[in-house]
Design an enzyme around this catalytic site. Structure first.
Site, PDB file in Angstrom:
ATOM      1  N   GLU A 187     -41.460  24.501  -3.360  1.00  0.00           N
ATOM      2  CA  GLU A 187     -40.142  25.033  -3.741  1.00  0.00           C
ATOM      3  C   GLU A 187     -39.770  26.245  -2.887  1.00  0.00           C
ATOM      4  O   GLU A 187     -38.622  26.403  -2.478  1.00  0.00           O
ATOM      5  CB  GLU A 187     -40.102  25.388  -5.225  1.00  0.00           C
ATOM      6  CG  GLU A 187     -40.294  24.207  -6.182  1.00  0.00           C
ATOM      7  CD  GLU A 187     -39.347  23.043  -5.933  1.00  0.00           C
ATOM      8  OE1 GLU A 187     -38.259  23.247  -5.363  1.00  0.00           O
ATOM      9  OE2 GLU A 187     -39.699  21.904  -6.289  1.00  0.00           O
ATOM     10  N   ASP A 224     -43.158  19.816   1.659  1.00  0.00           N
ATOM     11  CA  ASP A 224     -44.529  19.369   1.396  1.00  0.00           C
ATOM     12  C   ASP A 224     -45.508  20.021   2.369  1.00  0.00           C
ATOM     13  O   ASP A 224     -46.585  20.472   1.980  1.00  0.00           O
ATOM     14  CB  ASP A 224     -44.627  17.836   1.506  1.00  0.00           C
ATOM     15  CG  ASP A 224     -44.008  17.131   0.299  1.00  0.00           C
ATOM     16  OD1 ASP A 224     -43.805  17.801  -0.739  1.00  0.00           O
ATOM     17  OD2 ASP A 224     -43.735  15.920   0.392  1.00  0.00           O
TER      18      ASP A 224
HETATM   19 ZN   LIG Z   1     -38.497  19.252  -3.100  1.00  0.00          ZN
END
Ligand SMILES: [Zn+2]
Length: 679
Positions: free
Chosen positions: A517, A581
């Site tokens: 995030e 990621d």
């Molecule tokens: Zn995301």
């Protein structure tokens, strides 16, 4: 409609919820990694996802009422059981009329009262159908749509109310491309077998809805064809999914007077006036191309065909609230055909979703009181702060970014707003009246409430304390206009987080989610917003170019992943998530190395601390998805399928190579110069 915040993952389907019944209270866990789910015949350097999860993947059967199954679903299912127990208790209590217990309890009871619902058939829609029947031209059709209290604009007009990207303190109404029933534009034109099957099933579904309201089967078929043809015209004006990710290209501010001039048939001034937005003089239009096409098409479509589309949209949108034949028809198309789900989810699960969506923060209050321990919030805040520190160090050390860009990046990082668990103040639902015997009416009440709430915000200051997810949600998001990261109570549980788990597991799981995030606020979209949440270019030209070169390598890497037969991932569509990621695992690993376990060598379950960190990470993403659902995801979802959410970032991550002795010649191996490194 556009999604403003960047969420952690996209729910597997619009209809499916989990199957297997679980005990409500989980006992204290002693093991935090499922070693028995590994497939150690696969080399970790060839396919880490399968090494970590292969036996589980082989042996797990996706429950019939699911489109996929995995860690997210298991936790979602647990939360659903908790929510159910709250709803049952509320429904059985003699709560005071107007109290939140009365509202959520009666809402739930009304949805389970299938005797009443089935008896009513499509009675709740008859007044609306009569209004559509009386329409004489497209102007009246627009007027009807704009005036619909629970859903102004219907399916033709897509909008949301949120922060103005270039003036993030103020809310605006933002119109986006809309009007389609299928997942995105290519579904109308692709000629492969699976898409052709979906279009044929859509025609059957549309025809079925018409026959259910008394149209003869031959006419129903004609009407269904008309709708598909009309939607195909609209689809041609739609932007590609990947093109929706460019915040500059999708930011278009218009004076309403200009729009009205440019699109006289749509007549924006009249439209907004009917929506009771009389004082709104300027609006944002994400994709003007769609509205121009709609403006052009409206006068050319015979009014009877336009009315058929309005009727179909009305039935389609509300089928889930009507008697069984309507509900079943809708499931057969969207659930079974589109997402490949063999069995419809139990009714209580579907009704629970309506309560969560409609009265989310009323239900959420009861939920966190019972299920969210205060200490979880504290521990989570510590984790977030640790990752933020690591991010700061990494930005300071970046070799590709100039000092002046770094300075602004660090201000932005320091100003991150962190929301954990649930909102500080709860939303008020006192204008919503909930009756125990009126499911359709209750849902309408919540729709009307949300429209009223949204419209009241237009051109007013943004409430930065507001949440976009409800507390039981198993998800997280980053919102660039608020420069914030948000973690609902629902995700702060195993396998993402457990207060008794070792750091390797927690950092590999929720740590990576936090880093994910955080990275969103600096991904290819997020980086274009400044510390105040404004879309404003604060980069030097050379830094932006270097960033784009680096991210292009990630686009190329994911373009090469094959998902099914010859279906490839779309590297542009998934870029932001893939960057998040990669950033997530990088930040989480570095933060883990600051812990005692991260610096030690003690093995648990036979694995070194570093190995366990990567295994904990892979466990969170262990998921199995039906092929049909996978196809929809590849076409529409900015998230890569879970296998690539594990293998993709690890290919670029040297500490993973070291932990599992990854060597040249293995499938995940890339020479260091070819490894993508951004943040
Ligand atoms: Zn995301």
């Amino acid at each position: 409609m556009n999604l403003i915040p960047k969420i952690l993952f996209t729910a597997l389907s619009v209809v499916a919820i989990a199957a297997c019944q679980q005990k409500e209270e989980t006992t204290t866990r002693t093991s935090f990694f499922d070693k028995s789910g590994m497939d150690t015949t696969v080399s970790p350097g060839d396919d880490f996802f399968t090494y970590a999860n292969g036996k589980w993947v082989k042996e797990t059967k996706i429950p019939d009422d699911q489109t996929g199954w995995g860690s997210f679903n298991t936790l979602y299912e647990e939360n659903l059981q908790k929510t159910k127990s709250i709803l049952i208790e509320a429904a059985a209590s003699d709560a005071k009329a107007g109290s939140i217990e009365q509202k959520v309890g009666d809402f739930y009871a009304s949805g389970l009262d299938t005797t009443t619902i089935d008896k009513l058939g499509y009675e709740p829609l008859k007044a609306e159908l009569a209004k559509i029947e009386a329409i004489k031209d497209y102007k009246e059709a627009l007027n009807y749509l704009a005036a619909s209290p629970g859903n102004p604009g219907g399916k033709f007009i897509g909008y949301y109310v949120g922060a103005d990207d270039r003036q993030s303190t103020i809310n605006r109404i933002n119109f986006g491309q809309a009007g389609l029933s299928l997942p995105e534009k290519d579904y109308y034109t692709k000629t492969d077998e699976s898409t052709k099957k979906i279009r044929a099933a859509f025609l059957n579904y549309a025809a079925k809805l018409f026959t259910l309201v008394g149209v003869d089967s031959l006419s129903a078929k004609t009407k269904a064809n008309t709708i598909l043809t009309f939607e195909t015209t609209l689809a041609q004006s739609h932007k590609e999914q990947a093109d929706l990710r460019d915040p500059v290209a999708n930011y278009n501010k218009f004076a309403v007077a200009d729009l009205t001039k440019q699109m006289p048939n749509l007549n924006w001034r009249a439209l907004l006036n009917t929506m009771k937005l009389i004082n709104v003089d300027s609006v944002l239009v994400g994709q003007p191309g769609y509205y121009k096409a709609l403006d052009k098409a409206l006068p050319t479509v015979p009014i009877s065909e336009l009315k058929d589309k309005l009727i179909f949209d009305l039935l389609d949108e509300n089928a889930r609230l009507l008697s069984e034949p309507f509900e079943k028809a809708r499931y057969e198309f969207y659930g079974r055909t589109l997402y490949g789900q063999p069995k419809q989810a139990d009714r209580w699960k579907r009704v629970t979703q309506f309560v969560d969506r409609g009265l989310g923060e009323a239900l959420g209050q009861l939920w966190v009181k019972k299920y969210f321990p205060a200490e979880a919030k504290e521990r989570m805040l510590t984790l977030v702060n640790n990752l933020q520190k690591v991010y700061r160090e990494r930005i300071e050390k970046l070799d590709w970014m100039a000092p002046e860009t770094k300075k602004v990046a660090l201000v932005k990082l320091d100003r991150f707003v962190k929301k954990i668990g649930y909102p500080d103040k709860w939303k008020d639902y006192s204008d919503v009246t909930i009756k125990r015997d009126d499911f359709y009416g209750n849902v309408q009440q919540t729709y009307i409430h949300h429209v009223k709430e949204d419209f009241a915000k237009i051109n007013k200051p943004v409430d930065r304390a507001e949440w976009m997810m409800t507390p039981p949600t198993v998800n997280a998001y980053a919102n660039p206009t608020n420069n914030e990261i948000v973690f609902p109570a629902g995700i702060l549980q195993f396998p993402f987080f457990d207060k008794d788990a070792d750091d390797a597991i927690n950092y590999g799981a929720i740590g990576m989610v936090i880093g994910h995030e955080m990275t969103h606020l600096f991904d290819d979209q997020g980086r274009q917003y400044d510390a105040n949440g404004n879309l404003r270019d604060w980069w030097t030209k050379a830094d932006a170019e270097r960033f784009n070169t680096k991210t292009q390598a990630v686009v190329n890497q994911y373009n090469n992943f094959t998902v099914l037969d010859n279906l490839h991932l779309n590297g542009r569509l998934t870029l932001g998530e893939n960057l998040a990621d990669l950033g997530g695992i990088t930040l989480a690993y570095q933060a883990f190395k600051l812990t005692k376990q991260g610096q030690g060598t003690e093995k648990i379950d036979g694995f070194t601390p570093d190995q366990r960190f990567f295994l904990g990470f892979a466990q969170v993403w262990r998921t199995k998805v039906r092929d049909e659902s996978l196809r929809v995801r590849v076409a529409t979802d900015p998230h890569s399928p879970d296998k690539f959410r594990v293998n993709g970032p690890l290919t670029n991550f040297a500490p993973f190579y070291a932990a599992f002795n990854v060597k040249p010649g293995q499938k995940l191996y890339k020479p260091e110069v070819q490894q993508a490194k951004v943040w």
